[in-house]
Design a protein around this motif. Structure first.
Motif, mmCIF file in Angstrom:
data_model
loop_
_atom_site.group_PDB
_atom_site.id
_atom_site.type_symbol
_atom_site.label_atom_id
_atom_site.label_comp_id
_atom_site.label_asym_id
_atom_site.label_seq_id
_atom_site.Cartn_x
_atom_site.Cartn_y
_atom_site.Cartn_z
ATOM 1 N N PRO A 1 9.752 -4.732 -3.138
ATOM 2 C CA PRO A 1 9.378 -4.768 -4.294
ATOM 3 C C PRO A 1 8.634 -3.603 -4.557
ATOM 4 O O PRO A 1 8.123 -2.752 -3.900
ATOM 5 N N GLU A 2 8.424 -3.082 -5.890
ATOM 6 C CA GLU A 2 8.085 -2.059 -6.153
ATOM 7 C C GLU A 2 6.477 -1.797 -6.194
ATOM 8 O O GLU A 2 5.700 -1.034 -6.056
ATOM 9 N N MET A 3 5.937 -3.248 -6.165
ATOM 10 C CA MET A 3 4.391 -3.608 -6.380
ATOM 11 C C MET A 3 4.167 -4.723 -5.768
ATOM 12 O O MET A 3 4.951 -5.807 -5.775
ATOM 13 N N ALA A 4 2.984 -4.804 -5.039
ATOM 14 C CA ALA A 4 2.434 -6.156 -4.520
ATOM 15 C C ALA A 4 0.996 -6.296 -4.517
ATOM 16 O O ALA A 4 0.430 -5.385 -4.570
ATOM 17 N N THR A 5 0.508 -7.419 -4.480
ATOM 18 C CA THR A 5 -0.896 -7.466 -4.319
ATOM 19 C C THR A 5 -1.591 -7.245 -3.140
ATOM 20 O O THR A 5 -0.875 -7.456 -1.940
ATOM 21 N N LEU B 1 2.280 -3.319 3.259
ATOM 22 C CA LEU B 1 2.786 -2.638 1.830
ATOM 23 C C LEU B 1 3.220 -1.337 1.946
ATOM 24 O O LEU B 1 4.265 -1.041 1.274
ATOM 25 N N ARG B 2 2.574 -0.531 2.695
ATOM 26 C CA ARG B 2 3.136 0.676 2.863
ATOM 27 C C ARG B 2 4.465 1.008 3.414
ATOM 28 O O ARG B 2 5.497 1.842 2.939
ATOM 29 N N ALA B 3 4.617 0.072 4.448
ATOM 30 C CA ALA B 3 5.830 0.445 5.085
ATOM 31 C C ALA B 3 7.229 0.003 4.179
ATOM 32 O O ALA B 3 8.124 0.326 4.212
ATOM 33 N N ALA B 4 6.810 -0.966 3.488
ATOM 34 C CA ALA B 4 7.866 -1.490 2.435
ATOM 35 C C ALA B 4 7.849 -0.896 1.049
ATOM 36 O O ALA B 4 8.780 -0.940 0.357
ATOM 37 N N GLY B 5 7.059 0.248 1.075
ATOM 38 C CA GLY B 5 7.060 1.287 -0.296
ATOM 39 C C GLY B 5 6.550 0.480 -1.570
ATOM 40 O O GLY B 5 6.836 0.977 -2.465
#
Ligand code: KMH
Ligand code: ZN
Length: 439
Positions: A270-274, A301-305
């Motif tokens: 995802p572009e963004m995550a909580t 989150l960082r690893a997923a971009g």
């Protein structure tokens, strides 16, 4: 003339207190609105006019004897005989009521909005005495305008001063729609979207209404919570086929889920995550986000971009987020979501919002989400003071008392209309991407 604002300030006396605990009757605020409306009409028409109707009235905070109340009327629309006005009453000084305090102790406050209304007045054609100059000759040179307890800023002097523009803010606002959540059930509202297609349809309606970001939870067909990456993938695909919104997946999921379970949607890139920034009592449950877990999820989150939205339900969560940035666990610019009114978390009131905002570092953005009946006043406050806003069924299922919102679209539409009414511009997803996701 549109934008002309009249303000007066009065102290509530002991005679104004009507209820127990020196509480002042809400009607007293309406009497003040009547006075500022009348002055506006006199300045506009040379006649006191008549108050015809209130379209809305909200009582937002208690008023006590001793409070100084500043009441304003702003002209928002002028018809042949009708004059629509927006009213706001703010508490600017209050006595300090504490066990060991002298009765005379008082504080100057950051203004607290206690009442807000929209109303329409009329001045019959035959009573209108324009142009103004004909009946209000200029004062001789050197004679100051009499201004005992009244402040008037004509629209012609340096542009309109509106209630909204009393506080400086950037015009663009990002509206996020939280359309599913993990706690709301179909039993509570038949308008909750559950299947991937229902969620995509509601997301599209929210985009239409002005949302740029979709905060996404998903459900199994029976309505139960899931963080299944397959379910997220299918739902995201369907959303993308219908709208261009930024999709912000939840990594909070539902209370009781493990971190591995909660992190699954990150597999969908995802572009963004909580990123939930601390543990809280969440109603009668505990929403666990230990410090190692927060750091673990931040790394994922960082690893997923995925860019993090920092969910803060308490003051300490904001401080923890700032620590994460200091440690380099998350990268700036930071995006805070202040979630107010969760039972066990920080309360939904203006003083709390202003304090949370005071902790936000330069360059970071912030938004407000609030539960239940607090959603509308708190998100509107956020928009007035320069923040972004999240609305939707995840946090609140009602459009007004007892009236269910038919999906999140109507809640977004109302927030967008409010934003525009105070001079803010709901951005489209492309602009939201530039504001939130630019590295
Ligand atoms: N359902 C709550 C326990 C998030 O989306 O990150 C957590 C939540 C936060 O909804
Ligand atoms: Zn959520």
């Amino acid at each position: 003339m549109i934008g002309t604002t009249v303000t007066l300030r009065v102290r509530m006396g002991a005679h104004d207190a009507h209820y127990a605990g020196e509480l002042v009757d809400g009607a007293r605020m309406l009497a003040l609105f009547g006075d500022v409306a009348t002055e506006l009409l006199i300045r506009l028409d040379g006649d006191e006019g008549l108050f015809r109707a209130y379209e809305s009235v909200e009582f937002l905070a208690p008023v006590f004897s001793g409070d100084y109340i500043e009441a304003s009327a702003e002209l928002v629309k002028v018809g042949n005989t009708s004059r629509q006005m927006r009213f706001e009453a703010r508490k600017v000084i209050a006595n300090v009521r504490g066990a060991n305090m002298p009765a005379s102790a008082a504080d100057v406050l950051d203004p607290i909005v206690v009442c807000r209304a929209i109303g329409t007045c009329v001045t019959p054609k035959e009573l209108q005495r324009r142009p103004r100059e004909l009946y209000m000759p200029a004062l001789p040179f050197g004679v100051p305008e009499p201004t005992p307890n009244v402040v008037v800023t004509p629209a012609s002097e340096g542009g309109p001063r509106t209630l909204a523009s009393m506080e400086k803010h950037a015009p663009e606002v990002i509206l996020t729609a939280a359309i599913v959540g993990a706690e709301v059930t179909r039993k509570q509202t038949p308008h909750l979207p559950i299947t991937p297609q229902e969620i995509a349809d509601d997301a599209a309606r929210c985009r239409e209404a002005g949302a740029a970001v979709i905060h996404l939870h998903v459900r199994n067909d029976d309505g139960s919570n899931t963080q299944s990456k397959e379910r997220f993938a299918e739902t995201m695909e369907r959303i993308r086929s219908k709208t261009d919104c930024v999709i912000q997946v939840t990594t909070g999921g539902a209370v009781g889920m493990s971190i591995d379970e909660r992190a699954q949607p990150l597999a969908c890139k995802p572009e963004m995550a909580t990123l939930n920034c601390g543990t809280i009592n969440f109603g009668d449950d505990v929403f666990v986000n230990s410090r190692p877990q927060i750091r673990d999820l931040a790394g994922r989150l960082r690893a997923a971009g995925a860019v993090a939205e920092l969910e803060c339900y308490e003051v300490g969560h904001v401080e923890e987020a700032l620590r994460l940035a200091q440690e380099g666990v998350i990268m700036g610019p930071l995006h805070f979501q202040f979630v107010l009114g969760v039972a066990g978390g920080i309360g939904a009131n203006e003083a709390n919002v202003r304090f949370l905002v005071s902790l936000v570092p330069p360059g970071a953005s912030w938004a407000v989400a609030a539960t239940g009946r607090h959603q509308q006043p708190m998100t509107e406050l956020a928009m007035r003071i320069g923040g972004h806003a999240r609305v939707g069924l995840e946090d609140n299922i009602y459009l007004s008392k007892g009236v269910l919102a038919e999906g999140s679209g109507p809640l977004v539409a109302r927030a967008a209309a409010y934003a525009r009414s105070i001079g803010r511009v709901p951005v489209d997803p492309a602009r939201a991407r530039a504001m939130l996701l630019a590295k």
